[in-house]
Design an enzyme around this catalytic site. Sequence first.
Site, PDB file in Angstrom:
ATOM      1  N   TRP A   1       0.756  -1.265   0.146  1.00 15.35           N
ATOM      2  CA  TRP A   1       0.065   0.104  -0.085  1.00 15.35           C
ATOM      3  C   TRP A   1       1.005   1.186  -0.223  1.00 15.35           C
ATOM      4  CZ3 TRP A   1      -5.210   1.927   0.548  1.00 15.35           C
ATOM      5  CH2 TRP A   1      -5.066   3.344   0.975  1.00 15.35           C
TER       6      TRP A   1
ATOM      7  N   ASP B   1       0.367   8.977   1.273  1.00 14.23           N
ATOM      8  CA  ASP B   1       0.939  10.133   0.947  1.00 14.23           C
ATOM      9  C   ASP B   1       2.452  10.358   0.317  1.00 14.23           C
ATOM     10  OD1 ASP B   1      -1.240  10.728   2.591  1.00 14.23           O
ATOM     11  OD2 ASP B   1      -0.351  11.897   4.127  1.00 14.23           O
TER      12      ASP B   1
ATOM     13  N   GLN C   1       4.242   7.264   2.145  1.00 15.49           N
ATOM     14  CA  GLN C   1       3.716   6.481   3.181  1.00 15.49           C
ATOM     15  C   GLN C   1       3.478   5.067   2.388  1.00 15.49           C
ATOM     16  OE1 GLN C   1       2.271   7.698   6.556  1.00 15.49           O
ATOM     17  NE2 GLN C   1       4.071   8.205   5.973  1.00 15.49           N
TER      18      GLN C   1
ATOM     19  N   TRP D   1      -4.091  -0.086   4.222  1.00 23.04           N
ATOM     20  CA  TRP D   1      -3.057   0.752   5.056  1.00 23.04           C
ATOM     21  C   TRP D   1      -2.719  -0.136   6.465  1.00 23.04           C
ATOM     22  CZ3 TRP D   1      -2.817   2.520  10.034  1.00 23.04           C
ATOM     23  CH2 TRP D   1      -2.195   3.562  10.307  1.00 23.04           C
TER      24      TRP D   1
ATOM     25  N   SER E   1       3.468  10.982   7.977  1.00 18.98           N
ATOM     26  CA  SER E   1       3.937  11.978   6.833  1.00 18.98           C
ATOM     27  C   SER E   1       4.902  12.929   7.542  1.00 18.98           C
ATOM     28  CB  SER E   1       2.828  12.463   6.252  1.00 18.98           C
ATOM     29  OG  SER E   1       2.038  11.598   5.103  1.00 18.98           O
TER      30      SER E   1
ATOM     31  N   GLU F   1      -4.806  18.165   7.418  1.00 17.41           N
ATOM     32  CA  GLU F   1      -3.631  17.503   7.292  1.00 17.41           C
ATOM     33  C   GLU F   1      -2.699  18.026   6.204  1.00 17.41           C
ATOM     34  OE1 GLU F   1      -5.201  12.937   8.397  1.00 17.41           O
ATOM     35  OE2 GLU F   1      -5.708  13.457   6.259  1.00 17.41           O
TER      36      GLU F   1
HETATM   37  C1  FRU Z   1      -3.267  11.909   4.979  1.00 17.21           C
HETATM   38  C2  FRU Z   1      -2.632  11.321   6.327  1.00 17.21           C
HETATM   39  C3  FRU Z   1      -1.864  11.968   7.114  1.00 17.21           C
HETATM   40  C4  FRU Z   1      -0.791  10.940   8.027  1.00 17.21           C
HETATM   41  C5  FRU Z   1      -0.834   9.840   6.846  1.00 17.21           C
HETATM   42  C6  FRU Z   1      -0.954   8.518   7.750  1.00 17.21           C
HETATM   43  O1  FRU Z   1      -3.523  10.944   4.092  1.00 17.21           O
HETATM   44  O2  FRU Z   1      -3.867  10.931   7.054  1.00 17.21           O
HETATM   45  O3  FRU Z   1      -2.324  13.229   8.047  1.00 17.21           O
HETATM   46  O4  FRU Z   1       0.429  11.497   8.553  1.00 17.21           O
HETATM   47  O5  FRU Z   1      -2.020  10.028   6.030  1.00 17.21           O
HETATM   48  O6  FRU Z   1      -0.626   7.679   6.800  1.00 17.21           O
END
Ligand code: FRU
Length: 472
Positions: free
Chosen positions: A44, A47, A63, A71, A103, A219
């Site tokens: 997966w 970000d 990510q 996720w 992130s 975010e």
């Molecule tokens: C945004 C988010 C960020 C976080 C990350 C976790 O898509 O929710 O705020 O750091 O993804 O994977």
Amino acid sequence: GTVYLKSVKQSDAIEEVERYIAEKKAEINPRYRLQYHVAPPVGWMNDPNGFSYFRGEYHLFYQFYPYDSQWGPMHWGHVSSPNLVDWKQLPTALVPEEEMCFSGSAVVKDDTMILMYTGRLTTDVEPFFNETQYLAFSDDGVVFHKYEGNPVLSFTPNGSPDFRDPKVWKHEGYWYVVIGSKTLDERGRVLLYRSPDMVNWEFLSIIGESTGGMGYMWECPDFFEIKGKHILLMSPQGIEPQGDRYKNTHQTGYIIGSFNYETYEFVPESDFQEIDFGHDFYATQTTEVDGKRILIAWFGMWDVPYPEDVDGWAGAMTIFRELDLVANRVTMKPVEAMTDLRTETLFEGEFSEDGIIEFGKTGELIVKGDLSKNIELEIKGSNGGGQVIVRWDTAVRKVVVDREGDVRQVEWLPLKSESWRIFLDSSSLELFCGEGEVVFSTRVYPDGDWYVTNRSPQALDTVAYKLRRSVP
Ligand code: FRU
């Protein structure tokens, strides 16, 4: 001297992840695999992180959860490129230990690459999580060591545990960072801090805050200058749909304003505007190289299906875009290097009514019609599957992207060019209108090759190219 100590744990864990990736890669079903968009080797992706330029190469982290196409505890995947189109996969940069690696961004200090990211901990007291900011370092841009003194930044002015996605930059001898957070009554906000050394941080100001109606959490903030104005770019969660606007799970957009480095005050001069109007676009990050402000985004969205997940991977990045500020809006154009992907010209001239252009899995299409008449392109798989209708509707002067009945549309007033530039990859479409004043990014899953049919009541001036593979 080096300000960090080597973390033995992290390097062992990385070898293990890399062994797993190498093994699982062989099992990927290639049918929807993108040919010129960055995507995870397996597992997966969400970000973009740490987008930066270090020793002559662009670096992009993301990510990453290798062990499932869903996720999970976040790692940082890593790719690099000499030119923003040809990418190579590098070893996973960060693995979760006590903290999940959420992130963040990257800067270069004294020829060392420094990552600043959110360490997310699970706790056993309400609200059952805690977010603080961590550092990791690299001498070579490949192997990363976590800082022993982590976390380096752990206080919000109101004690909110939502405190994530640091975006760092340097200005006249200080490091600055914007971080996403919220008020205690659930309104999104962005916080600004400053440090002389990346380790010791002081709180400066609240750069922006929802007065209500602008979401419960902001975010992935970014904050930068174009043509003397400051742009606050961010991804608010939870804005309610309003007509054509805000139809995705969460949004990404910007506010234009003025910023003063003496008072740390950002004075907005525009409303919040979405930066991309497609179905799948979130969590942007920018970097500046040679005076150009380049943007990358997650070509995805929370809580939507990913048909490729049964194939062993899920999620991708958009193509890279150059930003500009024109007539009080931020425009996005594909970076110039995208033209290097063109191999053969498939079509050039009058694209007649009901004419068809057959691409392989990839293509670039530049079309121009008479805007006093309607335009309609049907873009679909040669064997069915995914379909998108792209339309110009003269009655409302809107560009419409209709993915199997799920419509995104927006008014378009061309700044200059009246062309559309459409990028097709194995399971994606990106439409840039004019000078990039209106852009749509949408994932779509055709069976077979791409067929584009001109369903307009007019012929269109057209050029069509085949594009080459540029990612692993
Ligand atoms: C945004 C988010 C960020 C976080 C990350 C976790 O898509 O929710 O705020 O750091 O993804 O994977």
